[in-house]
Design a protein around this motif. Sequence first.
Motif, mmCIF file in Angstrom:
data_model
loop_
_atom_site.group_PDB
_atom_site.id
_atom_site.type_symbol
_atom_site.label_atom_id
_atom_site.label_comp_id
_atom_site.label_asym_id
_atom_site.label_seq_id
_atom_site.Cartn_x
_atom_site.Cartn_y
_atom_site.Cartn_z
ATOM 1 N N ARG A 130 49.682 50.550 11.164
ATOM 2 C CA ARG A 130 49.797 49.218 11.750
ATOM 3 C C ARG A 130 51.231 48.683 11.814
ATOM 4 O O ARG A 130 51.565 47.883 12.676
ATOM 5 N N LYS A 131 52.084 49.136 10.905
ATOM 6 C CA LYS A 131 53.439 48.586 10.853
ATOM 7 C C LYS A 131 54.414 49.699 10.500
ATOM 8 O O LYS A 131 54.197 50.426 9.527
ATOM 9 N N GLU A 162 54.983 45.966 14.702
ATOM 10 C CA GLU A 162 53.640 45.781 14.167
ATOM 11 C C GLU A 162 52.632 45.811 15.303
ATOM 12 O O GLU A 162 52.966 45.604 16.461
#
Length: 188
Positions: free
Chosen positions: A117-118, A136
């Motif tokens: 996700r990041k 992100e």
Amino acid sequence: MGAKRVIRMGHPTLRLKAKSLSKEEILSDGTRDLVQDLIDTMEVEDGIGIAAPQINISKQVAIICVPDNSPRYPGSSPSGLNVVINPKITILDDELQGFWEGCLSVPGLRGFVKRPRKVQIDYLDLEAKEQTIIAEDFLATVYQHELDHLFGHLYIDKVSDPSKLSYNEEFVQFWANDAQNIENQQEE
């Protein structure tokens, strides 16, 4: 200079680890020409990113530009044009998120891929200066997808469920407008 032909899955260049560039190479007219060719090709192909290997140049150069109000990627945040050279990716949040991905080098298909996700990307810009970006959500997926090209990977390598690999027409018919299916996939 101008738009170039995008090579497709099966072409050996797409499976090579691309060559990193020296400072002198980055500052050369040849690299500026390459970046302009990538921009022109991305625009003609209506993409949001492209890497040099996709135009059969095995160098660690990619560009990303998520436009504002993209009809193909509704709800995505715009990114502006970014030139990424010799990147190093660090996962900052290993929670996986899933998006349907497509690729100029895999035309006509979409696949559901889960990625971290990041991420943090450390890279050199077109002036050979060190840069860092933290991406992100959807933008993290875009960066990971494009930078995979620099290391010989395609998004289809990361499709874990073959039932979520679809031709574009079927994607539009059965998946794109079905918010419940997309929400369920995000939770898996």
